[in-house]
Motif scaffolding. Sequence first.
Motif, PDB file in Angstrom:
ATOM      1  N   ALA A   1     120.514 144.453  22.686  1.00 36.64           N
ATOM      2  CA  ALA A   1     121.448 145.173  23.269  1.00 36.64           C
ATOM      3  C   ALA A   1     121.330 145.650  24.522  1.00 36.64           C
ATOM      4  O   ALA A   1     120.188 146.082  24.942  1.00 36.64           O
TER       5      ALA A   1
ATOM      6  N   VAL B   1     125.907 143.515  23.230  1.00 41.11           N
ATOM      7  CA  VAL B   1     125.224 143.015  22.302  1.00 41.11           C
ATOM      8  C   VAL B   1     124.960 141.114  22.792  1.00 41.11           C
ATOM      9  O   VAL B   1     126.094 140.573  22.928  1.00 41.11           O
TER      10      VAL B   1
ATOM     11  N   VAL C   1     124.254 149.461  17.278  1.00 45.38           N
ATOM     12  CA  VAL C   1     123.537 149.785  18.633  1.00 45.38           C
ATOM     13  C   VAL C   1     123.372 151.252  18.472  1.00 45.38           C
ATOM     14  O   VAL C   1     124.569 151.981  18.436  1.00 45.38           O
TER      15      VAL C   1
END
Length: 751
Positions: free
Chosen positions: A578, A529, A516
């Motif tokens: 995300a 996530v 991420v």
Amino acid sequence: MLRMKRKQCSSPFGGPVRAPRLAAAALALACGVGGSLAPATGAFARPQPRQGGSPLLDETFTQATAPDFTGVGSACLTGAPQVGAPPGPGDHPLGGCTEGVGPVPPNNAAPHGYLRLTDSSTDQSGAVLYNHALPAGEGLDVTFDQWQYGTTTGNIAPADGISFFLVNGDTQLTHPGAFGGSLGYAQKLPDDDPSAEFQPGVDRGYLGVGLDVLGNYFGDWEHRGNGCPPDQRSPAGTSFRVPAPGANMVTLRGPGDGIDGYCFRTATTSNFSTTGPWPSTLPGQLQGPTTEVSSDPVQAEQDLEPSRRRVHVVITPAPDPQVTVSVDFNDGNGFQQVLRTAAPTPVPPTYKFGFAGSTGLFTDTHLIRNVVVRSERPLPRLNLVKQVRQPLPGDLTVGSQVPYDFVVTNSGGTTIGDLAVDDPKTGPVSCPVTSLAPGETVTCTATYTVTAADAAHGSIDNTATATGTSDGETVTSPPSSQSVPIERVPGIEVEKQVETPGPYSVGQTVTYRYTVRNTGGAELTDIAVHDDHVRDITCESTTLAPAEETGDSTTCTGTYTVTAADGTAGSVTNTATATGTANGETVTSPETYQTIPVGQPHLTLRKQVVSGGPFQVGSTVRYAYTVTNTGATQLHDVHVADDRVATVTCDDTTLAPGAGTTCHGSYQITQADIDVCLEGGTRGGGDGTVECRITNIAQAGATDPQGREIVSEPASATVTVRAEPECPPKPEYGKPDDRGGCDRRGRRGGA
């Protein structure tokens, strides 16, 4: 009180003239811009002495061309040859005028021409635009001559007036504002009709000076000043008044763009209450008395002289800019200051400007001449102003293109060559010329792409300098810096990867890794996530700072157990996003997905002959083997074994699921192949030959990720060989000779 005749001081148009012997101090106090004297006290005090600025523009409009200006509507040059039809609405190069209505100056009159905004016919509108940026940092000093005269509507009322307006120099000045009472500067809702189309004002207007003979520019009728606060509205309000509320008035209107702004700032009136009338305090008439003009250009100038009014507008530099308007009414009193007030802030880095005039039911001829523009204070020898060209494409984010203008002025007395602008951040700067004569200004350009570092910083900060050479010496401008704010837009992205190697089967646990990254300009918290198959995903960090280049990042992991349904489907695809929180709002990444095959490995083989016959003993047969991974996992060490071909080579030895490769091998036919064939061969059509079919069998093999050997089903290929067998031995005496065409010497083809 010190009073002198006008010829005793300097004129910016006629050059210096002889002055009487006065003390220098007295002369400095007495002489104003334009070279005339006025009372030092009283209602119309003289303007302060000039500081001696740098020349920027000098256009007389007396010739047949004015290439630096663009015409709009009826604007034309009487110095050019006469034309048969007006140019029509919109912009056009300045050219000749039509014959004209009313007492207009003659055409084809260079060098005694005028800029004619309108003649004295009804419903005319004209403007000229100077679409070249001029530096504003040291203030602005503008002087011009204007004529408003020759109405054809009798004593009812004259036409609207003339405006001189300034706009921010970072915009393209391609059209004026609305005409009529808005004088080509402000916005307008025609006749205050709610069903009419709103006509916008000039783009990014800064200041509009209305030399308003009729007086509607003073009032807010027709939604002039739309969107302005109550303390910036006209004393005359929004009512319709006949003929107009502020006749013979100089009115200032401030910044505006589109249909908003252009607010009333002040005017030459003694009454600022909301109850009229609003008498003008001007010490003379803006409209001139001329009613007849000769067809002879020289005599026409004399006929028009009584109607000439010379206007002087000064804007001092920031931080406390003041705007002053002075008018010489051509009555022997010289320039008289009629307005002084605070100028709008912030002051733009550069200006562009224009003039406009119009007629409607009421008419006048509107003329302009002798436009001289200087800075209010001297500029450096080589001056540079860096600015962002407007309008920008919305909020700036990573990847946005930012166009820059670099306005370079030669304020010295010698030509500057080898002109160049250096801006380390933007890279190469393009200039249309490399040489500037004294007083010339040019605009260079460059384009910059916003980076992640700029977004994280919240602005683009850079500094440029201009350089050149003059008389063998290097000339360098003072640096020009600018900070362009960037919208600190939050952003987030996620990349997904399978950590567990295949093959994948029902019941197997697969580990996924998610990277991420913060791609925006704001801190992200509550990083998480979300995957439509994977549960209980954990992240190493839940806060990501905005980063200078690639973005702050964290790694998250989660697992998934392959189900029977996945096995039936042959694969499993899962999608992830995300999220994070920035400034109290949730930020979500674009989706990312991953597909893995589920099932057993499998390999297929297809074999074919690729060389042409006919084949005989000694012929080489070439084979092609097509090997395909028809399973659900990657295969390595791909190879082919053939019962006749000693060596088979493959183009690729690693195959992803669904991928294939071609392998190659060859075999040379031997007599032994024929002998084996003849034991069960088939005779030909009476010619003693037999057809032998030679078949070879191959099988493909490979290794799966667990090291297991995977083999394909066998594949075969056959070639046909026509062969002549050896003759059998000669029979014993007295037995039949049945050797099928063998001659007595044991050869075929004999009797």
